[in-house]
Design a protein around this motif. Structure first.
Motif, PDB file in Angstrom:
ATOM      1  N   UNK A   1       0.919  -1.403  -0.112  1.00 39.09           N
ATOM      2  CA  UNK A   1       0.053   0.060  -0.026  1.00 39.09           C
ATOM      3  C   UNK A   1       0.852   1.183   0.071  1.00 39.09           C
ATOM      4  N   UNK A   2       0.622   2.009  -1.174  1.00 38.83           N
ATOM      5  CA  UNK A   2       1.395   3.248  -1.033  1.00 38.83           C
ATOM      6  C   UNK A   2       0.651   4.251  -0.096  1.00 38.83           C
ATOM      7  N   UNK A   3       1.608   5.173   0.589  1.00 32.87           N
ATOM      8  CA  UNK A   3       0.998   6.042   1.720  1.00 32.87           C
ATOM      9  C   UNK A   3       1.981   7.317   1.406  1.00 32.87           C
ATOM     10  N   UNK A   4       1.565   8.492   2.143  1.00 34.27           N
ATOM     11  CA  UNK A   4       2.390   9.672   2.116  1.00 34.27           C
ATOM     12  C   UNK A   4       2.389  10.347   1.030  1.00 34.27           C
ATOM     13  N   UNK A   5       2.694  11.726   1.007  1.00 31.39           N
ATOM     14  CA  UNK A   5       2.556  12.506  -0.144  1.00 31.39           C
ATOM     15  C   UNK A   5       4.121  12.906  -0.448  1.00 31.39           C
ATOM     16  N   UNK A   6       4.389  12.788  -1.596  1.00 25.84           N
ATOM     17  CA  UNK A   6       5.687  13.268  -2.247  1.00 25.84           C
ATOM     18  C   UNK A   6       5.552  14.331  -3.113  1.00 25.84           C
ATOM     19  N   UNK A   7       5.859  15.636  -2.506  1.00 23.55           N
ATOM     20  CA  UNK A   7       5.789  16.896  -3.374  1.00 23.55           C
ATOM     21  C   UNK A   7       6.555  16.654  -4.564  1.00 23.55           C
ATOM     22  N   UNK A   8       6.404  17.074  -5.589  1.00 21.54           N
ATOM     23  CA  UNK A   8       7.403  17.068  -7.011  1.00 21.54           C
ATOM     24  C   UNK A   8       7.842  18.366  -6.846  1.00 21.54           C
ATOM     25  N   UNK A   9       9.082  18.222  -7.006  1.00 18.73           N
ATOM     26  CA  UNK A   9       9.906  19.451  -7.365  1.00 18.73           C
ATOM     27  C   UNK A   9       9.305  20.581  -8.281  1.00 18.73           C
ATOM     28  N   UNK A  10       9.538  21.826  -8.034  1.00 19.38           N
ATOM     29  CA  UNK A  10       9.029  22.950  -8.760  1.00 19.38           C
ATOM     30  C   UNK A  10       9.860  23.140  -9.938  1.00 19.38           C
ATOM     31  N   UNK A  11       9.545  23.094 -11.256  1.00 16.25           N
ATOM     32  CA  UNK A  11      10.151  23.323 -12.491  1.00 16.25           C
ATOM     33  C   UNK A  11      10.200  24.965 -12.674  1.00 16.25           C
ATOM     34  N   UNK A  12      11.279  25.382 -12.889  1.00 20.71           N
ATOM     35  CA  UNK A  12      11.511  26.741 -12.949  1.00 20.71           C
ATOM     36  C   UNK A  12      12.096  26.975 -14.443  1.00 20.71           C
ATOM     37  N   UNK A  13      11.515  27.863 -15.080  1.00 19.24           N
ATOM     38  CA  UNK A  13      11.929  28.120 -16.576  1.00 19.24           C
ATOM     39  C   UNK A  13      12.456  29.571 -16.610  1.00 19.24           C
ATOM     40  N   UNK A  14      13.230  29.828 -15.739  1.00 19.71           N
ATOM     41  CA  UNK A  14      13.884  31.308 -15.673  1.00 19.71           C
ATOM     42  C   UNK A  14      15.043  31.268 -16.927  1.00 19.71           C
ATOM     43  N   UNK A  15      15.084  32.142 -17.638  1.00 21.22           N
ATOM     44  CA  UNK A  15      16.116  32.386 -18.656  1.00 21.22           C
ATOM     45  C   UNK A  15      16.897  33.668 -18.224  1.00 21.22           C
ATOM     46  N   UNK A  16      18.256  33.433 -18.383  1.00 24.57           N
ATOM     47  CA  UNK A  16      19.256  34.661 -18.252  1.00 24.57           C
ATOM     48  C   UNK A  16      19.552  35.433 -19.618  1.00 24.57           C
TER      49      UNK A  16
END
Length: 113
Positions: A97-112
């Motif tokens: 049984x799967x349990x717990x919440x695994x937040x997904x890492x935020x994807x940043x699309x910042x361009x320099x």
């Protein structure tokens, strides 16, 4: 004498314990259930490595957004190869049984620029 050797060989093989690697057979995303299977031939006692099986189930749970997996219930045995009335190979299914919440890492699309 031949009969005695045959009986001795069968008893010797019946006492063998073999560690099998459980493979993922199904993943139910909605209910968070992961099922893993391994085979057990006739006259052998197979078992899975609980540590490796738990790691495999946890990896599958993390792939669908959960953080961990916990085994529940007993292995379910199903005969997979039948000859007459004799079961030659069984498939054992272990459920997690799967349990717990695994937040997904935020994807940043910042361009320099």
């Amino acid at each position: 004498m031949k009969r005695l050797c045959t009986v001795g060989l069968v008893l010797l093989l019946a006492g063998c314990g073999i560690t099998r690697k459980a493979e993922v057979s199904s993943v139910d995303v909605t209910s968070g259930i992961v099922r893993l299977d391994y085979g057990q031939p006739i006259f052998q006692t197979s078992h899975d490595d609980a540590y490796i099986t738990n790691a495999t189930a946890t990896r599958e749970c993390q792939a669908i957004g959960y953080s961990a997996a916990t085994a529940y219930g007993q292995p379910v045995e199903t005969c997979s190869v039948i000859s007459g009335s004799l079961c030659l190979n069984s498939t054992l299914t272990v459920q997690y049984q799967c349990h717990g919440y695994a937040p997904r890492p935020a994807v940043t699309t910042s361009a320099y620029y």
